[in-house]
Structure formats: structure tokens, C-alpha cells
Scaffold this active site. Structure first.
Site, PDB file in Angstrom:
ATOM      1  N   ASP A 145      40.683 129.279  21.511  1.00 33.19           N
ATOM      2  CA  ASP A 145      41.773 128.938  22.313  1.00 33.19           C
ATOM      3  C   ASP A 145      42.868 128.372  21.514  1.00 33.19           C
ATOM      4  OD1 ASP A 145      43.558 128.247  24.041  1.00 33.19           O
ATOM      5  OD2 ASP A 145      42.316 127.065  25.641  1.00 33.19           O
ATOM      6  N   TYR A 168      40.491 121.261  26.442  1.00 31.08           N
ATOM      7  CA  TYR A 168      41.145 121.731  27.818  1.00 31.08           C
ATOM      8  C   TYR A 168      41.420 123.285  27.695  1.00 31.08           C
ATOM      9  CZ  TYR A 168      44.625 122.179  31.661  1.00 31.08           C
ATOM     10  OH  TYR A 168      45.327 122.725  32.733  1.00 31.08           O
ATOM     11  N   LYS A 173      52.187 128.727  25.032  1.00 32.35           N
ATOM     12  CA  LYS A 173      53.019 127.513  24.577  1.00 32.35           C
ATOM     13  C   LYS A 173      54.091 128.411  23.662  1.00 32.35           C
ATOM     14  CE  LYS A 173      50.409 123.791  26.359  1.00 32.35           C
ATOM     15  NZ  LYS A 173      49.057 123.609  26.210  1.00 32.35           N
TER      16      LYS A 173
HETATM   17  C1  LIG Z   1      48.370 124.277  27.644  1.00 37.05           C
HETATM   18  C2  LIG Z   1      46.948 124.812  27.164  1.00 37.05           C
HETATM   19  C3  LIG Z   1      46.294 125.699  28.107  1.00 37.05           C
HETATM   20  C4  LIG Z   1      46.863 125.878  29.391  1.00 37.05           C
HETATM   21  O1  LIG Z   1      47.984 126.588  29.268  1.00 37.05           O
HETATM   22  P1  LIG Z   1      49.191 126.506  30.504  1.00 37.05           P
HETATM   23  O2  LIG Z   1      50.117 127.360  30.080  1.00 37.05           O
HETATM   24  O3  LIG Z   1      49.579 125.213  30.983  1.00 37.05           O
HETATM   25  O4  LIG Z   1      48.405 127.273  31.664  1.00 37.05           O
HETATM   26  C5  LIG Z   1      45.180 126.198  27.715  1.00 37.05           C
HETATM   27  N1  LIG Z   1      44.542 126.037  26.409  1.00 37.05           N
HETATM   28  C6  LIG Z   1      45.158 124.871  25.787  1.00 37.05           C
HETATM   29  C7  LIG Z   1      44.409 124.528  24.388  1.00 37.05           C
HETATM   30  C8  LIG Z   1      46.102 124.374  26.162  1.00 37.05           C
HETATM   31  O5  LIG Z   1      46.642 123.306  25.438  1.00 37.05           O
END
Ligand SMILES: *Cc1c(COP(=O)(O)O)cnc(C)c1O
Length: 429
Positions: free
Chosen positions: A237, A142, A265
Site C-alpha cells: 500500500d 492504515y 495522495k
Molecule cells: C491515506 C491512506 C489510505 C486511504 O486513502 P484515502 O484517499 O484517504 O481513502 C490508504 N492507505 C494508506 C497507506 C494511506 O495513508
């Protein structure tokens, strides 16, 4: 659950599904959400006065636990002097210096307001830098909710992506190829076929959004060499993995340097923050230095920077990582010993301070197809039971659970005991 129930009824009338982010609606665990009024350390309290040990941690940011005194103090002190200026502020410089100190393979960083935004920028940057269009992503990873990344693997043709949301156009998904995670052979075939057209490969180096599925080092190393050979960017990511396993990027632990990295995060310590980071040559493409546009009214605001600085400093100075890894190991070992002895179709996978309890006999799990063998009905029953016992787990089979610096061994051991009691109940049914 009376007051939570009432709030949810009110919310459903004026917020779609009653929630501001879909997973919170508890639909995949078939329950009603609880409304949280406060948190301290490892614990949260709901509006009906129930207390829970929290293993969701706001989906990752709260590595120090809830309301960490130093983070709260930094935020309050900064807030008293103004929340945002839409102009330069000293704390954003301090944040960027600290960040680049802790992530030595990047030269520059730009702060944004979410992981989604960081990834959107990384993709645009990769396309602007390479002059190419195609993006490769992996099924089950994701990367936020921008159009181009709301795609999953279609059946049939190897590279056939399908939109995972309405409103995403065919033109958009035609530029994104979705492949199985941990399968380098398929990536190699796609690189052969689309040789000079691939702008970037984006990957979660440890996948957290299909439950915990670590990327094989060999897989990640091959992505590095394939992208390098064909003039494409490798994007890690690290929105979950960044600062989760040590005070820096996960890439440093495995010794593979991506071209672009995205964060979120943890680096905001609970405030809305994301960041995109890379070497100087790539980062200079961003406006106002270069022609890749990106901007944000609230980006780099003093509150977010203050929370981030306090969090990263604590992580660097107090190194809670061995403690968190130990806790997740204690939990996983207790659960697995019991499940194995009784031959139950369930296992707990942990890495560092994160874990997922997978309700499937298949193991180890390498990709989304493996993870899809999980019994989500069992997971729903598990989730409801644990909530009843005072443990708040992430409300989906396909997510991570997190321990924080504030969790204790006795809390984690007691949670594992409750899991074993759940196994006993299921078995006797
Ligand atoms: C949570 C997440 C996102 C999105 O971050 P948001 O702050 O919710 O927009 C993107 N990539 C990864 C791997 C994530 O876990």
C-alpha cells in the site's frame, strides 16, 4: 480564532462532529480545528487571517506545496473544457503511460478516486486471482476505511482481529488476520497454519499511520518470499510512500517487487485520485477483461488526470527529493540533539521528507505496541503550542508530518527552534 470557532459551531449542527473526516476535528489534540481559506507554497492562511507554515500538506498529496502554479494551470485549463464525461478521455491515457513509465514493475494501472477505493480493489483482485480468502494485515497500518480493513489486533490469540469500527461484521473480520509490524516470525507461523488459504498480505512498506515506522528491509523481503512460496499476493500500500521518496514507487528503492501496488495522495496532486497497479496477468482479471468487477463514475476524469500528470512531471523533471530530505534532516537533528543532551523522553524520526516527533523514551520504534508508549497528552500540548507559534503540524501523535518542495531551510530551522522552546517550557513546569 473567532471565525474558525463560529464555523465549527455551525458545522457541528449539520456535519457529524463538524467534519468530513474524523482526524480534522482535533479531538486527539483536544483543540478546536482552524478553518483554512487558502494556501500558497509552504504556507496556509486561516479564516481569522492567521498564517501558518504547513507541515501536514493535506496528509501527503501536496509534495509540491500549495497551489503549485503548474498543477493549478493544468487543472484550470482542463476544467474549462468540461469536468467529467463518464467516457474515455485522452488525459487518462497520458496519465497511465506516464505512471507506468515511472513505475516499471507494473504493466497496467487503473485509476480510482481515493486510496480506500484502490485498496478495496487490490484486495478483491488478490482474492479473485488466487481463489483464496484470508488477508494478513499489520497492526498500526492504515489502508482506508473499507470494512475488511477496519480491524486491529485483539489481545490474546496471535491472529485474533477485532473490528476497529462498529458496523463491521464478525464474518468480515474472521477473514483478516492482524499481526505485529516488523515481526516476521509471527507471519511465518501464520503461513504455516493457514498455508493455502491466504489470498494476500497487505503492508505499508514505510508505515505512516502510526507515525513514521519504516518497515525493516528484511521483514519486507521475507513477506515477499513467504507470499511467493504459498501462491499468495503481496500488496504494497503505497498511498503515502508512492512518489514521496523519489519519482516512483518506494518498492523500487528497496528492490522488492510486490504483486499489486496501491497509490493515492501524491499521484492526484491534490485532486481525489487513487490507483491500483500490477503486472499484466493480475490486471487482466479486472472487468471488462476479467471477472473481478470494479467501476467508477468519475474514475480517470480529465481534471484528476491533469493534476496527476502535472505533479508527476514536475517530480520527475525537478527532483525535489534531496531538498526535502535535507529539510526533514535539519529539523530532526536539531530536535534530537537538544532532546538527547537534556535526556528528554522525546525524539524525532525522519525519513526522506517526512517525520514524526514521538513523545516517548522508547526508541527505535518497531511496531504499534512501541508507538502506544507515547504520551499523547504531551503531544496535544506540543501541537497547541506549535499552532500558536504559526506551525501547523498534523493533529495527532500517530501521523506523519510532511515537508514539500516549497518549504525552505529557514522555515524548517525556525520550526525546530520553536520545538526547543516548547521543550524548555515543559521542563520548567
Ligand atoms: C491515506 C491512506 C489510505 C486511504 O486513502 P484515502 O484517499 O484517504 O481513502 C490508504 N492507505 C494508506 C497507506 C494511506 O495513508
Amino acid at each position: 480564532m473567532k471565525l474558525s470557532h463560529e464555523l465549527f459551531s455551525r458545522a457541528k449542527k449539520i456535519i457529524p462532529g463538524g467534519v468530513n473526516s474524523p482526524v480534522r476535528a482535533f479531538s486527539s489534540v483536544k483543540g478546536d480545528p482552524i478553518y483554512i481559506t487558502g494556501g500558497k507554497g509552504s504556507k496556509i492562511t486561516d479564516v481569522d487571517g492567521n498564517k501558518y507554515i504547513d507541515f501536514c500538506g493535506s496528509w501527503g498529496p501536496l509534495v509540491l506545496g500549495h497551489a503549485d502554479p503548474e498543477v493549478v494551470q493544468a487543472v484550470c485549463k482542463t476544467a474549462a473544457r468540461g469536468l467529467t464525461f463518464g467516457a474515455c478521455c485522452p488525459l487518462e491515457v497520458e496519465f497511465a503511460e506516464l505512471f507506468c513509465d515511472l513505475v516499471p514493475h507494473v504493466d497496467m494501472v487503473r485509476m480510482v478516486n481515493s486510496g480506500t477505493e484502490a485498496v478495496m480493489t487490490a484486495i478483491r483482485l488478490a482474492r479473485g486471482f488466487t481463489g483464496k480468502n484470508l488477508i494478513i494485515k499489520f497492526d498500526g497500518c492504515y489502508h482506508g476505511h473499507s470494512d475488511q480493513l477496519l480491524v486491529s489486533a485483539g489481545s490474546g490469540l496471535l491472529t485474533n482481529s477485532i473490528a476497529s469500527s462498529k458496523g463491521v461484521t464478525d464474518a468480515t473480520i474472521s477473514e483478516v488476520l492482524t499481526l505485529p509490524y516488523n515481526d516476521i516470525e509471527k507471519v511465518t507461523r501464520v503461513f504455516k497454519k493457514y498455508k493455502n488459504k491466504i489470498a494476500a498480505v497487505i503492508v505499508e512498506p514505510v508505515a505512516g499511520n502510526m507515525g513514521l515506522v519504516p518497515g525493516d528491509r528484511e521483514f519486507l523481503a521475507s513477506l515477499r518470499s513467504l507470499t511467493r512460496e504459498s501462491g499468495s499476493c503481496l500488496i504494497f500500500d503505497e498511498v503515502i510512500t508512492g512518489f514521496r521518496f523519489h519519482a516512483g514507487a518506494y518498492s523500487q528503492l528497496i528492490g522488492i517487487n510486490p504483486d499489486i501496488s496501491t497509490f493515492g495522495k501524491i499521484i492526484g496532486g491534490g485532486m481525489p485520485v487513487g490507483a491500483v497497479a500490477a503486472g499484466r496477468e493480475i490486471m487482466q482479471q479486472l472487468a471488462p477483461l476479467g471477472d473481478v468487477y470494479q467501476a467508477g463514475t468519475l474514475s480517470g476524469n480529465p481534471i484528476a488526470a491533469a493534476a496527476g500528470i502535472a505533479t508527476l512531471n514536475t517530480l520527475r523533471n525537478s527532483n525535489p527529493y534531496p531538498h526535502m530530505e535535507w529539510l526533514a534532516t535539519v529539523f530532526a537533528e536539531k530536535v534530537n540533539a537538544y532532546a538527547e543532551e537534556d535526556n528528554l523522553p522525546v525524539h524525532c524520526r525522519s525519513y526522506g521528507g517526512v517525520f514524526t516527533v514521538f513523545f516517548t523514551a522508547r526508541k527505535p520504534l518497531h511496531n504499534m505496541d512501541d508507538v502506544k508508549t507515547c504520551d499523547t497528552g504531551k503531544f496535544a500540548a506540543f501541537h497547541a503550542y506549535m499552532l500558536e507559534r504559526g506551525y501547523y503540524f498534523s493533529p495527532s501523535q500517530f501521523e506523519l508530518n510532511f515537508v514539500s518542495m516549497a518549504h525552505t531551510e529557514s522555515e524548517v530551522a525556525a520550526a525546530a527552534e520553536a520545538v526547543l522552546e516548547f521543550f524548555d517550557i515543559v521542563r520548567s513546569e
